[in-house]
Design an enzyme around this catalytic site. Sequence first.
Site, PDB file in Angstrom:
ATOM      1  N   ASP A 123      13.578  -3.249  -5.380  1.00  0.00           N
ATOM      2  CA  ASP A 123      13.917  -4.250  -4.374  1.00  0.00           C
ATOM      3  C   ASP A 123      14.549  -5.429  -5.108  1.00  0.00           C
ATOM      4  O   ASP A 123      13.969  -6.520  -5.195  1.00  0.00           O
ATOM      5  CB  ASP A 123      12.667  -4.671  -3.610  1.00  0.00           C
ATOM      6  CG  ASP A 123      12.014  -3.493  -2.907  1.00  0.00           C
ATOM      7  OD1 ASP A 123      12.460  -3.154  -1.806  1.00  0.00           O
ATOM      8  OD2 ASP A 123      11.099  -2.869  -3.484  1.00  0.00           O
ATOM      9  N   HIS A 146       4.514   1.543  -8.005  1.00  0.00           N
ATOM     10  CA  HIS A 146       3.491   0.485  -7.993  1.00  0.00           C
ATOM     11  C   HIS A 146       2.646   0.553  -9.269  1.00  0.00           C
ATOM     12  O   HIS A 146       2.289  -0.466  -9.854  1.00  0.00           O
ATOM     13  CB  HIS A 146       2.574   0.649  -6.780  1.00  0.00           C
ATOM     14  CG  HIS A 146       3.261   0.573  -5.452  1.00  0.00           C
ATOM     15  ND1 HIS A 146       3.390   1.656  -4.623  1.00  0.00           N
ATOM     16  CD2 HIS A 146       3.845  -0.456  -4.792  1.00  0.00           C
ATOM     17  CE1 HIS A 146       4.018   1.298  -3.511  1.00  0.00           C
ATOM     18  NE2 HIS A 146       4.315   0.018  -3.588  1.00  0.00           N
ATOM     19  N   SER A 185       7.292   4.125  -0.642  1.00  0.00           N
ATOM     20  CA  SER A 185       6.224   4.532   0.277  1.00  0.00           C
ATOM     21  C   SER A 185       6.812   5.280   1.465  1.00  0.00           C
ATOM     22  O   SER A 185       6.169   6.148   2.047  1.00  0.00           O
ATOM     23  CB  SER A 185       5.465   3.297   0.760  1.00  0.00           C
ATOM     24  OG  SER A 185       4.936   2.596  -0.341  1.00  0.00           O
ATOM     25  N   GLY A 238       0.808  -1.216   0.000  1.00  0.00           N
ATOM     26  CA  GLY A 238       0.000   0.000   0.000  1.00  0.00           C
ATOM     27  C   GLY A 238       0.841   1.265   0.000  1.00  0.00           C
ATOM     28  O   GLY A 238       2.031   1.227  -0.302  1.00  0.00           O
ATOM     29  N   LEU A 263       0.452   3.564  -2.163  1.00  0.00           N
ATOM     30  CA  LEU A 263       0.831   3.328  -3.558  1.00  0.00           C
ATOM     31  C   LEU A 263       1.326   4.595  -4.241  1.00  0.00           C
ATOM     32  O   LEU A 263       0.861   5.696  -3.964  1.00  0.00           O
ATOM     33  CB  LEU A 263      -0.361   2.754  -4.322  1.00  0.00           C
ATOM     34  CG  LEU A 263      -0.896   1.424  -3.764  1.00  0.00           C
ATOM     35  CD1 LEU A 263      -2.115   0.960  -4.583  1.00  0.00           C
ATOM     36  CD2 LEU A 263       0.181   0.344  -3.761  1.00  0.00           C
ATOM     37  N   HIS A 264       2.286   4.411  -5.129  1.00  0.00           N
ATOM     38  CA  HIS A 264       2.875   5.516  -5.889  1.00  0.00           C
ATOM     39  C   HIS A 264       3.089   5.053  -7.331  1.00  0.00           C
ATOM     40  O   HIS A 264       2.692   3.938  -7.696  1.00  0.00           O
ATOM     41  CB  HIS A 264       4.176   5.983  -5.226  1.00  0.00           C
ATOM     42  CG  HIS A 264       5.138   4.872  -4.918  1.00  0.00           C
ATOM     43  ND1 HIS A 264       5.742   4.110  -5.895  1.00  0.00           N
ATOM     44  CD2 HIS A 264       5.586   4.374  -3.730  1.00  0.00           C
ATOM     45  CE1 HIS A 264       6.527   3.217  -5.342  1.00  0.00           C
ATOM     46  NE2 HIS A 264       6.454   3.336  -4.026  1.00  0.00           N
ATOM     47  N   LEU A 320      11.190   6.177  -6.072  1.00  0.00           N
ATOM     48  CA  LEU A 320       9.918   6.268  -5.357  1.00  0.00           C
ATOM     49  C   LEU A 320       9.838   5.154  -4.323  1.00  0.00           C
ATOM     50  O   LEU A 320      10.235   4.020  -4.588  1.00  0.00           O
ATOM     51  CB  LEU A 320       8.747   6.159  -6.336  1.00  0.00           C
ATOM     52  CG  LEU A 320       8.635   7.277  -7.366  1.00  0.00           C
ATOM     53  CD1 LEU A 320       7.367   7.098  -8.196  1.00  0.00           C
ATOM     54  CD2 LEU A 320       8.640   8.641  -6.700  1.00  0.00           C
TER      55      LEU A 320
END
Length: 286
Positions: free
Chosen positions: A158, A43, A194, A37, A39-40, A192
Amino acid sequence: MEQTNRPTVIRTVDALREALAPTRRAGQRIGLVPTMGALHQGHRSLMDRARAECDLVVVSIFVNPRQFDRASDLQAYPRTEEADLQLVADAGADLVFAPATEEVYPAGFGAEVRLRGPLVETLEGAHRGSGHFHGVTTVVSKLFNMCRPDVAYFGRKDAQQALVIAQLVRDLDFGIRIETCPTIRDPDGLALSSRNSRLSPSERQRALTIKQSLDVAAELVAGGTTDPETIIAAATQVLSGVSLEYFALVDPQTLEPVSSIDRPVLAAIAAEVGEVRLIDNLTLLP
Ligand code: AMP
Protein backbone atom coordinates in the site's frame (compact mmCIF):
# COMPACT_ATOMS: atom_id res chain seq x y z
CA MET A 1 11.54 -22.00 17.01
CA GLU A 2 7.92 -20.92 16.47
CA GLN A 3 5.97 -20.10 19.62
CA THR A 4 2.55 -21.61 20.19
CA ASN A 5 1.34 -19.51 23.13
CA ARG A 6 -1.63 -17.28 22.50
CA PRO A 7 -0.68 -13.63 22.61
CA THR A 8 -2.43 -11.40 25.15
CA VAL A 9 -5.58 -10.01 23.52
CA ILE A 10 -6.68 -6.56 24.61
CA ARG A 11 -10.06 -5.06 23.71
CA THR A 12 -10.10 -1.66 25.37
CA VAL A 13 -7.97 1.47 25.23
CA ASP A 14 -7.68 1.58 29.05
CA ALA A 15 -6.36 -1.98 29.16
CA LEU A 16 -3.91 -1.23 26.35
CA ARG A 17 -2.51 1.80 28.19
CA GLU A 18 -2.18 -0.24 31.37
CA ALA A 19 -0.42 -3.08 29.56
CA LEU A 20 2.06 -0.71 27.91
CA ALA A 21 2.80 1.44 30.97
CA PRO A 22 5.67 -0.65 32.45
CA THR A 23 7.43 -0.87 29.07
CA ARG A 24 7.08 2.87 28.57
CA ARG A 25 8.28 3.62 32.11
CA ALA A 26 11.32 1.42 31.52
CA GLY A 27 12.15 3.52 28.47
CA GLN A 28 11.84 0.50 26.19
CA ARG A 29 10.87 0.67 22.54
CA ILE A 30 7.27 -0.08 21.53
CA GLY A 31 6.51 -1.17 17.96
CA LEU A 32 3.03 -1.10 16.42
CA VAL A 33 1.87 -3.13 13.42
CA PRO A 34 -1.58 -1.85 12.40
CA THR A 35 -3.69 -4.38 10.44
CA MET A 36 -7.25 -5.20 9.50
CA GLY A 37 -6.75 -8.88 10.32
CA ALA A 38 -7.08 -11.91 8.01
CA LEU A 39 -3.35 -12.02 8.58
CA HIS A 40 -0.90 -13.49 6.07
CA GLN A 41 2.84 -13.62 5.51
CA GLY A 42 2.86 -9.96 4.40
CA HIS A 43 1.63 -8.95 7.84
CA ARG A 44 4.03 -11.48 9.35
CA SER A 45 6.98 -9.75 7.67
CA LEU A 46 6.01 -6.49 9.38
CA MET A 47 5.79 -8.31 12.73
CA ASP A 48 9.18 -9.93 12.18
CA ARG A 49 10.74 -6.56 11.48
CA ALA A 50 9.08 -5.07 14.58
CA ARG A 51 10.18 -8.04 16.69
CA ALA A 52 13.77 -7.55 15.57
CA GLU A 53 13.78 -3.82 16.33
CA CYS A 54 11.50 -3.32 19.35
CA ASP A 55 11.23 -4.47 22.96
CA LEU A 56 7.45 -4.84 22.84
CA VAL A 57 5.39 -5.50 19.71
CA VAL A 58 1.70 -4.62 19.48
CA VAL A 59 -0.36 -5.91 16.55
CA SER A 60 -3.65 -4.10 16.12
CA ILE A 61 -6.51 -5.86 14.36
CA PHE A 62 -9.38 -3.58 13.46
CA VAL A 63 -11.50 -3.60 10.32
CA ASN A 64 -12.00 0.15 10.05
CA PRO A 65 -15.45 0.88 8.63
CA ARG A 66 -14.49 4.49 7.86
CA GLN A 67 -11.97 3.60 5.17
CA PHE A 68 -14.31 1.43 3.11
CA ASP A 69 -15.94 3.19 0.21
CA ARG A 70 -18.33 0.29 -0.47
CA ALA A 71 -20.58 -1.33 2.12
CA SER A 72 -20.34 -4.63 0.21
CA ASP A 73 -16.53 -4.64 0.50
CA LEU A 74 -16.71 -3.99 4.26
CA GLN A 75 -19.28 -6.73 4.69
CA ALA A 76 -17.29 -9.25 2.63
CA TYR A 77 -13.95 -8.38 4.28
CA PRO A 78 -12.55 -11.65 5.74
CA ARG A 79 -12.50 -11.95 9.54
CA THR A 80 -10.37 -14.83 10.90
CA GLU A 81 -9.47 -13.94 14.48
CA GLU A 82 -8.49 -17.40 15.76
CA ALA A 83 -6.05 -17.99 12.90
CA ASP A 84 -4.78 -14.42 13.28
CA LEU A 85 -3.91 -15.01 16.94
CA GLN A 86 -1.94 -18.10 15.97
CA LEU A 87 0.01 -16.17 13.35
CA VAL A 88 0.77 -13.41 15.86
CA ALA A 89 1.89 -16.03 18.40
CA ASP A 90 4.18 -17.66 15.84
CA ALA A 91 5.70 -14.24 15.13
CA GLY A 92 6.41 -13.79 18.83
CA ALA A 93 4.55 -10.48 19.05
CA ASP A 94 3.51 -9.54 22.58
CA LEU A 95 0.05 -8.01 22.40
CA VAL A 96 -2.93 -8.03 20.10
CA PHE A 97 -5.12 -4.96 20.32
CA ALA A 98 -8.47 -5.94 18.79
CA PRO A 99 -11.08 -3.40 19.83
CA ALA A 100 -14.78 -3.54 18.93
CA THR A 101 -16.03 -0.85 16.54
CA GLU A 102 -17.78 0.97 19.46
CA GLU A 103 -14.50 1.15 21.39
CA VAL A 104 -12.88 3.05 18.51
CA TYR A 105 -15.96 5.01 17.46
CA PRO A 106 -18.19 5.35 20.55
CA ALA A 107 -21.60 6.99 20.31
CA GLY A 108 -21.12 10.73 19.78
CA PHE A 109 -17.73 10.33 18.13
CA GLY A 110 -17.16 13.46 16.04
CA ALA A 111 -13.50 13.75 15.04
CA GLU A 112 -11.98 13.33 11.61
CA VAL A 113 -8.33 13.72 10.64
CA ARG A 114 -7.94 14.83 7.03
CA LEU A 115 -4.87 15.49 4.93
CA ARG A 116 -5.18 17.73 1.92
CA GLY A 117 -3.05 17.74 -1.18
CA PRO A 118 -1.94 15.58 -4.08
CA LEU A 119 -0.90 12.57 -1.96
CA VAL A 120 -4.46 11.88 -0.85
CA GLU A 121 -6.18 13.07 -4.02
CA THR A 122 -4.47 10.92 -6.65
CA LEU A 123 -4.63 7.17 -7.43
CA GLU A 124 -6.58 5.49 -4.59
CA GLY A 125 -7.92 8.85 -3.41
CA ALA A 126 -9.24 9.62 -6.89
CA HIS A 127 -10.73 6.19 -7.46
CA ARG A 128 -12.08 5.29 -4.02
CA GLY A 129 -13.05 8.85 -3.12
CA SER A 130 -11.48 11.24 -0.62
CA GLY A 131 -13.23 9.52 2.28
CA HIS A 132 -10.94 6.51 2.02
CA PHE A 133 -7.77 8.27 3.15
CA HIS A 134 -9.70 10.42 5.65
CA GLY A 135 -10.81 7.12 7.19
CA VAL A 136 -7.24 5.83 7.18
CA THR A 137 -5.70 8.97 8.70
CA THR A 138 -8.45 9.14 11.33
CA VAL A 139 -8.03 5.56 12.51
CA VAL A 140 -4.23 5.61 12.33
CA SER A 141 -4.16 8.85 14.38
CA LYS A 142 -6.36 7.16 16.95
CA LEU A 143 -4.20 4.01 17.02
CA PHE A 144 -1.09 6.17 17.41
CA ASN A 145 -2.66 8.04 20.34
CA MET A 146 -3.97 4.85 21.95
CA CYS A 147 -0.68 2.98 21.69
CA ARG A 148 1.89 5.80 21.46
CA PRO A 149 4.45 3.55 19.75
CA ASP A 150 8.03 4.55 19.05
CA VAL A 151 7.91 2.88 15.64
CA ALA A 152 5.03 1.83 13.37
CA TYR A 153 5.36 -0.63 10.49
CA PHE A 154 3.54 -0.42 7.16
CA GLY A 155 3.77 -2.33 3.88
CA ARG A 156 4.91 -1.00 0.53
CA LYS A 157 2.09 -3.05 -0.98
CA ASP A 158 0.00 0.00 0.00
CA ALA A 159 2.66 2.46 -1.16
CA GLN A 160 0.35 5.47 -1.27
CA GLN A 161 -0.98 4.72 2.21
CA ALA A 162 2.58 4.56 3.57
CA LEU A 163 3.34 7.99 2.07
CA VAL A 164 0.11 9.41 3.47
CA ILE A 165 0.95 8.10 6.96
CA ALA A 166 4.46 9.56 6.74
CA GLN A 167 2.93 12.95 5.91
CA LEU A 168 0.39 12.57 8.72
CA VAL A 169 3.21 11.98 11.20
CA ARG A 170 5.16 14.98 9.90
CA ASP A 171 2.17 17.32 9.77
CA LEU A 172 0.85 16.46 13.24
CA ASP A 173 4.23 15.94 14.98
CA PHE A 174 3.39 12.45 16.17
CA GLY A 175 7.06 11.77 16.82
CA ILE A 176 6.71 8.17 15.61
CA ARG A 177 9.19 6.55 13.23
CA ILE A 178 7.47 5.03 10.21
CA GLU A 179 9.06 1.98 8.62
CA THR A 180 7.87 0.77 5.23
CA CYS A 181 8.52 -2.91 4.48
CA PRO A 182 8.78 -4.71 1.10
CA THR A 183 5.81 -6.39 -0.56
CA ILE A 184 5.56 -10.13 0.12
CA ARG A 185 4.28 -12.21 -2.81
CA ASP A 186 3.20 -15.76 -3.47
CA PRO A 187 5.75 -17.69 -5.55
CA ASP A 188 3.67 -16.99 -8.69
CA GLY A 189 4.01 -13.25 -8.09
CA LEU A 190 0.59 -12.40 -6.68
CA ALA A 191 0.99 -9.85 -3.89
CA LEU A 192 -0.41 -11.27 -0.66
CA SER A 193 -3.64 -9.59 0.35
CA SER A 194 -6.40 -10.45 2.79
CA ARG A 195 -8.79 -10.06 -0.15
CA ASN A 196 -7.07 -12.87 -2.12
CA SER A 197 -9.05 -15.42 -0.08
CA ARG A 198 -12.18 -14.20 -1.91
CA LEU A 199 -10.76 -15.10 -5.35
CA SER A 200 -12.01 -18.26 -7.10
CA PRO A 201 -9.26 -20.40 -8.71
CA SER A 202 -9.98 -18.89 -12.13
CA GLU A 203 -10.05 -15.34 -10.72
CA ARG A 204 -6.75 -16.01 -9.04
CA GLN A 205 -5.24 -16.99 -12.40
CA ARG A 206 -6.52 -13.75 -13.91
CA ALA A 207 -5.20 -11.77 -10.94
CA LEU A 208 -1.69 -12.95 -11.82
CA THR A 209 -1.79 -10.72 -14.90
CA ILE A 210 -1.70 -7.71 -12.54
CA LYS A 211 1.84 -8.53 -11.45
CA GLN A 212 2.72 -9.54 -15.01
CA SER A 213 1.73 -6.07 -16.23
CA LEU A 214 4.07 -4.52 -13.66
CA ASP A 215 6.85 -6.86 -14.80
CA VAL A 216 6.37 -5.83 -18.44
CA ALA A 217 6.70 -2.18 -17.42
CA ALA A 218 9.83 -2.99 -15.38
CA GLU A 219 11.46 -4.77 -18.33
CA LEU A 220 10.75 -1.91 -20.72
CA VAL A 221 12.12 0.67 -18.32
CA ALA A 222 15.19 -1.45 -17.62
CA GLY A 223 15.66 -1.78 -21.40
CA GLY A 224 15.72 1.97 -21.88
CA THR A 225 12.15 2.88 -22.83
CA THR A 226 11.43 6.31 -21.39
CA ASP A 227 8.00 7.20 -22.75
CA PRO A 228 5.26 6.56 -20.13
CA GLU A 229 2.48 6.15 -22.74
CA THR A 230 4.41 3.40 -24.55
CA ILE A 231 5.08 1.58 -21.30
CA ILE A 232 1.50 1.85 -20.03
CA ALA A 233 0.12 0.61 -23.37
CA ALA A 234 2.39 -2.45 -23.39
CA ALA A 235 1.88 -3.22 -19.71
CA THR A 236 -1.91 -3.05 -19.79
CA GLN A 237 -1.98 -5.30 -22.90
CA VAL A 238 -1.07 -8.32 -20.79
CA LEU A 239 -4.01 -7.83 -18.42
CA SER A 240 -6.59 -10.51 -19.02
CA GLY A 241 -10.00 -11.01 -17.43
CA VAL A 242 -9.59 -8.12 -15.01
CA SER A 243 -11.26 -4.73 -15.05
CA LEU A 244 -8.55 -2.05 -14.92
CA GLU A 245 -9.13 1.03 -12.77
CA TYR A 246 -5.76 2.64 -13.30
CA PHE A 247 -2.20 1.89 -14.31
CA ALA A 248 -0.01 4.89 -13.49
CA LEU A 249 3.67 5.76 -13.63
CA VAL A 250 4.34 8.29 -10.91
CA ASP A 251 7.08 9.88 -8.84
CA PRO A 252 7.72 7.50 -5.89
CA GLN A 253 7.55 10.36 -3.35
CA THR A 254 4.99 12.84 -4.68
CA LEU A 255 2.90 10.39 -6.75
CA GLU A 256 2.74 12.98 -9.53
CA PRO A 257 2.68 11.54 -13.07
CA VAL A 258 6.06 11.52 -14.79
CA SER A 259 6.53 12.72 -18.37
CA SER A 260 9.75 10.82 -19.08
CA ILE A 261 11.44 8.02 -17.19
CA ASP A 262 15.01 8.98 -16.36
CA ARG A 263 14.98 8.00 -12.66
CA PRO A 264 13.18 5.44 -10.47
CA VAL A 265 9.42 5.56 -10.96
CA LEU A 266 6.54 3.87 -9.17
CA ALA A 267 4.20 1.78 -11.32
CA ALA A 268 0.87 1.50 -9.50
CA ILE A 269 -2.15 -0.50 -10.56
CA ALA A 270 -5.69 -1.10 -9.31
CA ALA A 271 -8.00 -3.61 -10.93
CA GLU A 272 -11.11 -5.58 -10.15
CA VAL A 273 -11.11 -9.31 -10.54
CA GLY A 274 -14.72 -10.42 -10.29
CA GLU A 275 -15.99 -8.71 -7.14
CA VAL A 276 -12.55 -8.27 -5.63
CA ARG A 277 -10.60 -5.04 -5.98
CA LEU A 278 -6.81 -5.53 -5.89
CA ILE A 279 -3.90 -3.09 -5.91
CA ASP A 280 -0.22 -3.65 -6.53
CA ASN A 281 2.88 -1.61 -7.34
CA LEU A 282 6.52 -1.92 -8.28
CA THR A 283 9.43 0.51 -8.36
CA LEU A 284 10.88 0.59 -11.89
CA LEU A 285 14.57 1.33 -12.33
CA PRO A 286 15.91 2.75 -15.62
P1 AMP B 1 -4.19 -4.50 5.91
O1 AMP B 1 -4.51 -5.53 6.93
O2 AMP B 1 -4.48 -4.92 4.51
O3 AMP B 1 -4.74 -3.14 6.25
O4 AMP B 1 -2.62 -4.33 5.93
C1 AMP B 1 -1.93 -4.04 7.14
C2 AMP B 1 -0.51 -3.70 6.80
O5 AMP B 1 0.11 -4.82 6.14
C3 AMP B 1 -0.41 -2.52 5.82
O6 AMP B 1 0.66 -1.68 6.23
C4 AMP B 1 -0.14 -3.20 4.51
O7 AMP B 1 0.58 -2.38 3.60
C5 AMP B 1 0.70 -4.40 4.95
N1 AMP B 1 0.63 -5.43 3.92
C6 AMP B 1 -0.49 -5.95 3.35
N2 AMP B 1 -0.16 -6.86 2.40
C7 AMP B 1 1.20 -6.90 2.37
C8 AMP B 1 2.15 -7.64 1.59
N3 AMP B 1 1.76 -8.50 0.65
N4 AMP B 1 3.46 -7.41 1.83
C9 AMP B 1 3.86 -6.53 2.77
N5 AMP B 1 3.01 -5.81 3.54
C10 AMP B 1 1.70 -5.99 3.35
